[in-house]
Design an enzyme around this catalytic site. Structure first.
Site, short mmCIF file in Angstrom:
data_model
loop_
_atom_site.label_atom_id
_atom_site.label_comp_id
_atom_site.label_asym_id
_atom_site.label_seq_id
_atom_site.Cartn_x
_atom_site.Cartn_y
_atom_site.Cartn_z
N ARG A 128 0.85 -1.20 0.00
CA ARG A 128 0.00 0.00 0.00
C ARG A 128 0.88 1.24 0.00
NH1 ARG A 128 -1.58 1.78 4.53
NH2 ARG A 128 -2.34 -0.19 5.39
N ASP A 179 -7.48 18.53 -15.67
CA ASP A 179 -7.76 17.14 -16.06
C ASP A 179 -7.31 17.01 -17.51
OD1 ASP A 179 -8.82 14.71 -16.92
OD2 ASP A 179 -10.61 14.88 -15.66
#
Ligand SMILES: *Cc1c(COP(=O)(O)O)cnc(C)c1O
Length: 383
Positions: A46, A170
């Site tokens: 992780r 974006d």
């Protein structure tokens, strides 16, 4: 090194253990330690995994950033960026955004006390007018979805920085092969790597690129604390896709430009939205910030929704599906598919209604695609 070379080599040296030319899929949850706290840089997947690191180093290089983070999806990446905000903070965002981004801002972050003002259109002055003392982030998507509007990244960076806010772009539709927001003044670049970056419709993923180690550390802390990571196999698939990014984007663009001009002359077509087509309102800005106009084309058929359904039904090469940016051509009906989460009023106001269809032009032979669209526009003519 140039972008096409970096896409193949950066972060991807030969495997130190075996000499493997391709970064292995480190499908492991944990890493052994020689003594407590003595390890080779990885402890638990992780917090870090070598396949994911390779992807992050490569994406940071492609975008000219200092750091990149790879996430489980584009929306996980966006959530990471929005986690920089605190209750009371304000966001100014474009209105022609990916539907999921609008939903995230409205339905997840608004109830947490982070409000957003959506600005219609692409005018930097309209963004400046929406800024308040609490605005910490300006969020744009260019080219936008589904109307392919172009926002001037340099001007928006000035608007954001004048009020000490960050500019997030974006860049999913353009990718670093066509547009480099950091070089134009943006602070944060966001990707759904599900689309062109992966490029083969076989993985869902996201990425954030920054040019500020401190900001990147805040995102890394949040990503490790919330667990929104890209898994090793997903990172590997994305890395494999990136190797051909420049080639694919060039072909997506030439195919899309040819199809846009072709359908523009069809009787059943009212408007073609493509930044490379003469008369597109964002064309002049697109030329200054994009290497080519990309692979997305939207079409408004004059016969309304019924014509859109006939058009879609007649296509044989374009598949009807959500998503975009893969090697294969896709068609979608935004009002009922990608933008179904907006209210009917809102769709109407933004023009995501009636005969609007969106094409993700693939890298097939352009003649086959043209024949396919010829079938579509012909079917659209006849009720
Ligand atoms: C698909 C998309 C997203 C969301 O990405 P996911 O990978 O589906 O979570 C965000 N922005 C744009 C422009 C997209 O096309």
């Amino acid at each position: 090194m140039k972008l096409a070379t970096r896409a193949i080599h950066v972060g991807q040296g030969a495997d130190p253990a075996t000499g493997a030319i391709i970064v292995p899929i480190y499908q492991t949850s944990t890493f052994t330690q020689d003594a407590v706290g003595v390890h080779k840089g990885f402890e638990y997947s992780r917090s870090g995994n070598p396949t994911r690191t390779a992807l992050e180093v490569c994406i940071a290089s492609l975008d000219g950033g200092s750091d990149a983070l790879a996430y489980a999806s584009g929306l996980a990446a966006e959530t990471g960026v929005l986690s920089l905000l605190r209750p009371g903070d304000h966001v100014v965002a474009g209105s022609d955004l990916y539907g999921g981004t609008v939903r995230l801002l409205r339905s997840v972050f608004e109830p947490l006390g982070i409000s957003t003002t959506f600005v219609d259109g692409t005018d930097p002055d309209a963004y400046a007018a929406a800024m308040t003392q609490r605005t910490r982030l300006v969020w744009i998507e260019t080219p936008s979805n589904p109307l392919l509007e172009i926002t001037d990244i340099r001007s928006l960076a000035d608007v954001a920085h004048a009020r000490q806010a960050l500019l997030a772009v974006d860049n999913t539709f353009a990718t670093p092969a066509l547009q480099l927001p950091i070089s134009l003044g943006a602070d944060i670049v966001v990707y759904s790597t599900t689309k062109y970056m992966g490029g083969h419709s076989d993985v869902v993923g996201g990425a954030v690129v920054l040019n500020d180690h401190e900001l990147a550390e805040q995102l890394r802390f949040h990503q490790n604390a919330t667990g929104s990571i890209a898994g090793p196999f997903d990172a590997w698939l994305t890395l494999r896709g990136l190797k051909t990014l420049e080639l694919r984007m060039a072909r997506h663009s030439t195919n899309a430009a040819a199809l846009a001009s072709f359908v523009a002359s069809a009787h059943s077509v009212d408007t073609v939205y493509y930044p490379g087509l003469a008369g597109h309102p964002g064309g002049a800005v697109a030329v200054t910030q994009m290497r080519s106009p990309g692979g997305m084309v939207s079409i408004r058929l004059s016969g309304g929704e019924a014509a859109a359904h006939r058009f879609i039904g007649a296509l044989q090469v374009f598949s009807l599906a959500e998503s975009l940016g893969g090697v294969e051509s896709l068609v979608c009906y935004p009002a009922r598919m990608t933008h179904a989460s907006l209210s009917a009023d809102e769709r109407e106001r933004r023009g995501i209604s009636g005969g609007l269809v969106r094409l993700s032009v693939g890298i097939e032979d352009v003649e086959d695609l043209m024949e396919d669209l010829a079938r579509g526009v012909e079917a659209a003519r006849h009720a």
